[in-house]
Design a protein around this motif. Structure first.
Motif, PDB file in Angstrom:
ATOM      1  N   MET A   1      -3.864   4.835  -1.806  1.00 41.78           N
ATOM      2  CA  MET A   1      -4.991   5.379  -1.054  1.00 41.78           C
ATOM      3  C   MET A   1      -5.060   6.890  -1.261  1.00 41.78           C
ATOM      4  O   MET A   1      -4.041   7.561  -1.424  1.00 41.78           O
ATOM      5  CB  MET A   1      -4.836   5.038   0.426  1.00 41.78           C
ATOM      6  N   ARG A   2      -6.280   7.415  -1.247  1.00 39.03           N
ATOM      7  CA  ARG A   2      -6.493   8.845  -1.465  1.00 39.03           C
ATOM      8  C   ARG A   2      -7.353   9.442  -0.359  1.00 39.03           C
ATOM      9  O   ARG A   2      -8.076   8.722   0.340  1.00 39.03           O
ATOM     10  CB  ARG A   2      -7.168   9.078  -2.828  1.00 39.03           C
ATOM     11  N   PHE A   3      -7.275  10.755  -0.232  1.00 36.66           N
ATOM     12  CA  PHE A   3      -8.043  11.493   0.767  1.00 36.66           C
ATOM     13  C   PHE A   3      -9.428  11.822   0.229  1.00 36.66           C
ATOM     14  O   PHE A   3      -9.583  12.091  -0.973  1.00 36.66           O
ATOM     15  CB  PHE A   3      -7.340  12.806   1.115  1.00 36.66           C
TER      16      PHE A   3
ATOM     17  N   THR B   1     -11.355  -0.730   0.498  1.00 38.05           N
ATOM     18  CA  THR B   1     -10.966   0.316   1.440  1.00 38.05           C
ATOM     19  C   THR B   1     -11.406   1.666   0.900  1.00 38.05           C
ATOM     20  O   THR B   1     -11.013   2.061  -0.205  1.00 38.05           O
ATOM     21  CB  THR B   1      -9.444   0.323   1.653  1.00 38.05           C
ATOM     22  N   PRO B   2     -12.226   2.405   1.654  1.00 39.78           N
ATOM     23  CA  PRO B   2     -12.698   3.713   1.155  1.00 39.78           C
ATOM     24  C   PRO B   2     -11.608   4.768   1.225  1.00 39.78           C
ATOM     25  O   PRO B   2     -10.510   4.518   1.726  1.00 39.78           O
ATOM     26  CB  PRO B   2     -13.839   4.045   2.122  1.00 39.78           C
TER      27      PRO B   2
ATOM     28  N   ALA C   1      -3.696   7.040   6.693  1.00 41.29           N
ATOM     29  CA  ALA C   1      -3.956   5.895   5.811  1.00 41.29           C
ATOM     30  C   ALA C   1      -3.957   4.591   6.603  1.00 41.29           C
ATOM     31  O   ALA C   1      -4.798   3.713   6.367  1.00 41.29           O
ATOM     32  CB  ALA C   1      -2.906   5.844   4.708  1.00 41.29           C
ATOM     33  N   LEU C   2      -3.040   4.452   7.557  1.00 40.74           N
ATOM     34  CA  LEU C   2      -2.997   3.251   8.391  1.00 40.74           C
ATOM     35  C   LEU C   2      -4.263   3.120   9.232  1.00 40.74           C
ATOM     36  O   LEU C   2      -4.829   2.017   9.355  1.00 40.74           O
ATOM     37  CB  LEU C   2      -1.767   3.291   9.301  1.00 40.74           C
ATOM     38  N   LEU C   3      -4.701   4.225   9.806  1.00 39.57           N
ATOM     39  CA  LEU C   3      -5.930   4.194  10.609  1.00 39.57           C
ATOM     40  C   LEU C   3      -7.132   3.832   9.748  1.00 39.57           C
ATOM     41  O   LEU C   3      -8.036   3.111  10.190  1.00 39.57           O
ATOM     42  CB  LEU C   3      -6.145   5.550  11.289  1.00 39.57           C
ATOM     43  N   GLN C   4      -7.145   4.316   8.500  1.00 42.26           N
ATOM     44  CA  GLN C   4      -8.244   3.977   7.587  1.00 42.26           C
ATOM     45  C   GLN C   4      -8.213   2.489   7.239  1.00 42.26           C
ATOM     46  O   GLN C   4      -9.252   1.831   7.178  1.00 42.26           O
ATOM     47  CB  GLN C   4      -8.154   4.815   6.320  1.00 42.26           C
ATOM     48  N   CYS C   5      -7.024   1.952   7.000  1.00 40.95           N
ATOM     49  CA  CYS C   5      -6.890   0.516   6.714  1.00 40.95           C
ATOM     50  C   CYS C   5      -7.412  -0.316   7.880  1.00 40.95           C
ATOM     51  O   CYS C   5      -8.134  -1.305   7.677  1.00 40.95           O
ATOM     52  CB  CYS C   5      -5.433   0.162   6.453  1.00 40.95           C
ATOM     53  N   PHE C   6      -7.053   0.085   9.079  1.00 47.88           N
ATOM     54  CA  PHE C   6      -7.488  -0.651  10.271  1.00 47.88           C
ATOM     55  C   PHE C   6      -8.997  -0.595  10.419  1.00 47.88           C
ATOM     56  O   PHE C   6      -9.653  -1.610  10.653  1.00 47.88           O
ATOM     57  CB  PHE C   6      -6.807  -0.058  11.509  1.00 47.88           C
TER      58      PHE C   6
ATOM     59  N   ARG D   1       0.822  -1.210   0.000  1.00 47.60           N
ATOM     60  CA  ARG D   1       0.000   0.000   0.000  1.00 47.60           C
ATOM     61  C   ARG D   1       0.858   1.262   0.000  1.00 47.60           C
ATOM     62  O   ARG D   1       1.987   1.275   0.493  1.00 47.60           O
ATOM     63  CB  ARG D   1      -0.927   0.038   1.225  1.00 47.60           C
ATOM     64  N   SER D   2       0.286   2.327  -0.519  1.00 51.35           N
ATOM     65  CA  SER D   2       0.898   3.656  -0.470  1.00 51.35           C
ATOM     66  C   SER D   2      -0.232   4.674  -0.361  1.00 51.35           C
ATOM     67  O   SER D   2      -1.410   4.318  -0.465  1.00 51.35           O
ATOM     68  CB  SER D   2       1.748   3.909  -1.721  1.00 51.35           C
ATOM     69  N   VAL D   3       0.133   5.929  -0.158  1.00 52.03           N
ATOM     70  CA  VAL D   3      -0.879   6.972  -0.013  1.00 52.03           C
ATOM     71  C   VAL D   3      -0.472   8.185  -0.845  1.00 52.03           C
ATOM     72  O   VAL D   3       0.702   8.556  -0.887  1.00 52.03           O
ATOM     73  CB  VAL D   3      -1.066   7.374   1.470  1.00 52.03           C
ATOM     74  N   ILE D   4      -1.447   8.776  -1.523  1.00 53.56           N
ATOM     75  CA  ILE D   4      -1.224  10.015  -2.269  1.00 53.56           C
ATOM     76  C   ILE D   4      -1.691  11.181  -1.399  1.00 53.56           C
ATOM     77  O   ILE D   4      -2.853  11.247  -0.994  1.00 53.56           O
ATOM     78  CB  ILE D   4      -1.999  10.014  -3.605  1.00 53.56           C
TER      79      ILE D   4
END
Length: 418
Positions: free
Chosen positions: A324-326, A383-384, A370-375, A65-68
């Motif tokens: 992942m995006r915001f 994953t939203p 992003a980690l908190l969203q994954c959890f 995973r990564s985050v933009i």
């Protein structure tokens, strides 16, 4: 009111205005409950528990995973931590209980991997037999001068070579006591995702990490690691993923910082890390209750971590998931905070003496959010986008580490060598 919404200048002037540990009350109930359960039973510093918990979450999610960021930058989800804790503050016990799901997953993976290696060895035996057989046919054809058969034999050998069994790649989710050279060899042998979690961080600080600052920085950035060798094949590690949590005794850390050519700050490694020096619990712990405290929330926390690990390794690490995006609301909150911190870094501003760390805090916020969203979304099919609430939660956590760093390293902070 959130910590980051209060008066930052006041927090920096007076340590008593700075909470003793990162605010976690607004976190997901399993995170909040797990922190409280472990704090009640282990009685180690709450900050140590939170840093260890976030590092476990980083290990569970970082592989694919990564985050933009709203700024357009892309980051891995890996986190680095430096935690100063005295001998006797139960670093080993805290690490032991929080790493349970990671170590249990590793055992299960190793069992499957041994089976894969056994099957690979059998397939290789058959492949080598096929290769020997075609080589004999080619030798015979050349010896008998039957060149008309060579083209057919060439095609047959090419077919055999193309179906050579692929050796399975091992996985080690945690490494410790590793030498500088072994760190790079590790990525040549295993999948390019691991962690350095050390409750005796002094050895890592003085040996491995000192010689690998550049590789540590590049791993945090997700940059490729190129290894040039004269005695064997060179190789490049694409998309390395590394979580680091070094738990060190305060005096050892001070001595390391006091040495000439202090690479820890000069290289930017500390600036990339979430740093803390929580007050010791020694002398303030209560007698352990006669009954065995139940881990109701933590048991469910471990289940979610295990599921995140399973998702991370359901496919090869090379098959990255979409970044992942915001959400729109989350972007606005992240941008507002980033602008505020940018203004604080102006000459004479409250963060002007730690601009290296302050300039990276927004990136760490994106990773933590992003980690908190994954959890939070582990049981959902998809994953939203990162929610506004998880960005706020990440800001509260990372902002606390920012102030903690400034209290230690800033102009008015504690002298690291005094």
């Amino acid at each position: 009111m959130s910590l980051f919404q209060s008066d930052l200048s006041e927090q920096l002037r007076d340590r008593n205005k700075h909470p003793k540990h990162p605010p976690y009350e607004s976190q997901h109930r399993l995170i909040k409950g797990s922190i409280e359960e472990i704090a009640a039973k282990i009685q180690s510093p709450t900050t140590l528990i939170i840093s260890s918990m976030l590092s476990v979450l980083s290990i569970a999610c970082q592989a694919r995973r990564s985050v933009i960021h709203p700024s357009g930058q892309t980051s891995p989800l890996s986190l680095y931590f430096f935690t100063l804790a005295a001998s006797g503050d139960r670093k080993t016990s805290t690490d032991g209980i929080l790493m349970e799901p990671v170590r249990e997953f590793q055992k299960a993976y190793d069992k499957k991997f041994r089976k894969s290696v056994h099957e690979y060895n059998i397939e290789m035996d058959f492949w080598n037999q096929e290769k020997k057989a075609i080589d004999k046919k080619i030798d015979r054809s050349l010896r008998d001068d039957k060149t008309e058969n060579l083209e057919i034999l060439k095609l047959e050998k090419k077919r055999i070579l193309n179906k050579k069994p692929q050796e399975p790649t091992g996985l080690k989710l945690q490494i410790d006591n590793i030498t500088s050279a072994a760190f790079l060899r590790f990525f040549d042998k295993y999948q390019p995702t691991t962690s350095i979690i050390s409750d005796e961080g002094a050895s890592a600080l003085t040996s491995f990490a000192s010689a690998n600052v550049g590789n540590l920085n590049n791993s945090w950035n997700g940059k490729s690691l190129s290894v040039e060798r004269t005695s064997s094949d060179s190789f490049t590690v694409e998309n390395p993923r590394l979580t680091v949590h070094l738990m060190l005794q305060p005096e050892i850390f001070k001595r390391a910082l006091g040495k000439e050519n202090n690479i820890w700050q000069e290289s930017g490694l500390l600036a990339r890390s979430l740093f803390s020096f929580p007050p010791s619990m020694i002398g303030n712990r209560k007698p352990t209750p006669k009954y065995e405290r139940a881990y109701w929330e933590f048991d469910d926390f471990k289940r979610k971590i295990t599921k995140l690990l399973e998702q991370s390794y359901a496919n090869p690490v090379s098959e990255q998931l979409p970044p992942m995006r915001f959400s729109a609301d989350a972007e606005e909150i992240w941008n507002d905070y980033s602008l505020r911190i940018e203004n604080f870094m102006l000459p004479g501003g409250p963060l002007s003496s730690i601009t290296a760390m302050a300039s990276k805090i927004s990136e760490n916020i994106a990773r933590v959010a992003a980690l908190l969203q994954c959890f939070e979304s582990v049981d959902e099919a998809v994953t939203p986008k990162i929610s506004a609430i998880n960005v706020k939660r990440a800001i509260d956590l990372c902002h606390w580490y920012l102030v903690e760093y400034n209290l230690y390293f800033g102009n008015d902070g504690i002298s690291p060598v005094g």
